[in-house]
Design a protein around this motif. Sequence first.
Motif, PDB file in Angstrom:
ATOM      1  N   UNK A  69       0.930  -1.149   0.140  1.00  0.00           N
ATOM      2  CA  UNK A  69      -0.113   0.075  -0.086  1.00  0.00           C
ATOM      3  C   UNK A  69       0.853   1.176   0.073  1.00  0.00           C
ATOM      4  N   UNK A  70       1.976   1.102   0.671  1.00  0.00           N
ATOM      5  CA  UNK A  70       2.814   2.403   0.630  1.00  0.00           C
ATOM      6  C   UNK A  70       3.626   2.578  -0.624  1.00  0.00           C
ATOM      7  N   UNK A  71       4.035   1.271  -1.202  1.00  0.00           N
ATOM      8  CA  UNK A  71       4.526   1.505  -2.591  1.00  0.00           C
ATOM      9  C   UNK A  71       3.554   2.177  -3.454  1.00  0.00           C
ATOM     10  N   UNK A  72       2.278   1.832  -3.262  1.00  0.00           N
ATOM     11  CA  UNK A  72       1.180   2.381  -4.319  1.00  0.00           C
ATOM     12  C   UNK A  72       1.264   3.923  -3.890  1.00  0.00           C
ATOM     13  N   UNK A  73       1.269   4.391  -2.732  1.00  0.00           N
ATOM     14  CA  UNK A  73       1.438   5.817  -2.476  1.00  0.00           C
ATOM     15  C   UNK A  73       2.683   6.512  -3.120  1.00  0.00           C
ATOM     16  N   UNK A  74       3.813   5.814  -2.917  1.00  0.00           N
ATOM     17  CA  UNK A  74       4.888   6.428  -3.753  1.00  0.00           C
ATOM     18  C   UNK A  74       4.765   6.582  -5.239  1.00  0.00           C
ATOM     19  N   UNK A  79       5.967   9.147  -8.526  1.00  0.00           N
ATOM     20  CA  UNK A  79       6.327   8.588  -9.965  1.00  0.00           C
ATOM     21  C   UNK A  79       4.869   8.869 -10.850  1.00  0.00           C
ATOM     22  N   UNK A  80       4.791   8.127 -11.921  1.00  0.00           N
ATOM     23  CA  UNK A  80       3.670   8.295 -12.742  1.00  0.00           C
ATOM     24  C   UNK A  80       2.396   7.280 -12.743  1.00  0.00           C
ATOM     25  N   UNK A  81       2.287   6.873 -11.280  1.00  0.00           N
ATOM     26  CA  UNK A  81       0.908   5.998 -10.816  1.00  0.00           C
ATOM     27  C   UNK A  81       1.276   4.690 -11.021  1.00  0.00           C
ATOM     28  N   UNK A  82       2.648   4.147 -11.394  1.00  0.00           N
ATOM     29  CA  UNK A  82       2.605   2.824 -11.413  1.00  0.00           C
ATOM     30  C   UNK A  82       4.073   2.328 -10.809  1.00  0.00           C
ATOM     31  N   UNK A 337      -2.884  -7.596 -22.035  1.00  0.00           N
ATOM     32  CA  UNK A 337      -2.634  -6.872 -23.192  1.00  0.00           C
ATOM     33  C   UNK A 337      -2.502  -5.430 -23.024  1.00  0.00           C
ATOM     34  N   UNK A 338      -1.766  -4.755 -23.601  1.00  0.00           N
ATOM     35  CA  UNK A 338      -1.546  -3.098 -23.239  1.00  0.00           C
ATOM     36  C   UNK A 338      -0.733  -2.856 -22.212  1.00  0.00           C
ATOM     37  N   UNK A 339      -0.069  -3.531 -21.585  1.00  0.00           N
ATOM     38  CA  UNK A 339       0.558  -3.334 -20.408  1.00  0.00           C
ATOM     39  C   UNK A 339       1.938  -4.010 -20.741  1.00  0.00           C
ATOM     40  N   UNK A 345      -0.572  -0.616 -11.689  1.00  0.00           N
ATOM     41  CA  UNK A 345      -0.820   0.684 -11.188  1.00  0.00           C
ATOM     42  C   UNK A 345      -0.936   0.741  -9.752  1.00  0.00           C
ATOM     43  N   UNK A 346      -0.948   2.055  -9.323  1.00  0.00           N
ATOM     44  CA  UNK A 346      -0.961   2.388  -7.648  1.00  0.00           C
ATOM     45  C   UNK A 346      -2.330   1.745  -7.368  1.00  0.00           C
TER      46      UNK A 346
END
Length: 544
Positions: A69-74, A79-82, A337-339, A345-346
């Motif tokens: 969860x804290x990595x998501x916050x960072x 960063x750009x949300x991922x 697909x597409x990733x 993502x966060x």
Amino acid sequence: MYKYTPIDQAIVDARVSQFSEQMTRYLAGTLPEEQFMPLRLQNGLYIQRHAPMLRVAIPYGTLAGYQLRHLAHIARQYDRGYGHFTTRQNIQFNWLALEQVPAVLGELATVQMHAIQTSGACVRNTTTDPLAGTVPNEAIDPRVVCELIRQWSTFHPEFAYLPRKFKIAVVATEEDRAAIEVHDVGIRIKKHVIHGLAFDLWVGGGLGRTPLLGHRLLADLPLDELRNWLTAVLRVYNLAGRRDNKYKARIKILVNAMGVEAFREAVTHRYLTDHDSDLKISPETLEELKGSFACHLKPQPAEGHQGSPDFQRWYRQNTKPHRIMGYRSVFISLKRPGTAPGDVTALQMDVIADLADRFSQSEIRTTHDQNLILPHVAESDLKELLQTLSAHDLAHPNLGLISDSIACPGLDFCSLANAPSLSLAEALHETFDDLDEQVDIGPLEVKISGCMNACGHHHIAHIGILGVEKKGQPWYQITLGGRDQQGAALGKRLGPAVPHDDVLPLIKRLVDTYVSERQPGEYFVGFVDRIGVDYLKEVSYATH
């Protein structure tokens, strides 16, 4: 999972403060670039094609829900949300502002995380079986041994400036889910009639521009002497390893130059000469660490995989049996697909953290093939879990199938790359977009590297793809028949390099030939061994 002691926390906090001061001096122009570079690398900070990249350590691939969860916050804040999960079981942030990196390290320290020794000529993050503690017939939970290695190797003053980086992998079953034979050091722990717990020691494996399989150097060593034997190996390497040529500086080159017998004699001599009783692992220490990783689950009635066809497919493909009745380990595929493979993502990190808290003892695992695992899910919770995963594009039932491909960042991000990698991973999804077809093909590992440094592990892929430069343009070499399990093998080159747009048509011809000509129960690697690369070259290059 292991919790920091006050000493652990003090060490990490001190490193954050130290690097913050170094960054201030660098940005002020008082610390030259050539002096700053080794300092930033010691903290996992790279300068890539477009922005600084920070590699964050996930020791032995285990995360708590609050840490994810804290990595998501960072990811959101800095960063750009991922984030991007790597083949070293770590996570990378690819779009940080240089001046904000000390703040990110400070954030990590609040949740017992860091970026120490994720780069540089030192002992890197020790990796292990991502199913550790969940499978039967383990001699011990291998994360216990990984933690002993982490404590011993972090900031080890003697091994802070090795000839080159040094990677260790540990397993505790006959089945190898950590690819120990392609590491600088591989360790298999086993039960022993005399020692109680013992280990076999592999040395000298590795990929990159000179791919080599490791040698089983010693066998049946008592586990309590592990750190003394590792010290002996590293001392021989530190003293005799080449420092004049970084391409010949890995321990695999030294082992081959000396010969296995001579290297074994040198290591044994160092062990006998330098033996340190303080490095011996006491039974008390071992038992205390075992408690940190104990899994307290009560058996439940097994519910099986009854449900909709979509549920049954996901259950068969993306879950594995647990040693405790009524539970499964759930794989979350990060190949869709597409990733880019390994990207999440966060929001998805938050979702996975919440699911871990609700259904998996607040525990998440990372894998060396860029996926995630919820290791302790009750079968009665699987349908509810799948609903949430599906709602957030995290339920692709393609584990181990052709679209579950590994790919390095390639030319899109990496300054060392010769060719794009991510576009080929996307092309795999487009070419093999039918899940029924993928299941019919069966287990098939495709791994893509943008250069010969082999961050995509193409050498040990069933089908490996290597980006090379040819007349200023990106081309790709194909290898077949590699594998990283016990009895690992390096892939054999199929033929001459081909341009980007020819790669997937060539692979499609290979796969079609395999499906049409395989014998009952035969998997791709066995097929390649039986048919031979020369025949497959003739088939796959037929239109050229």
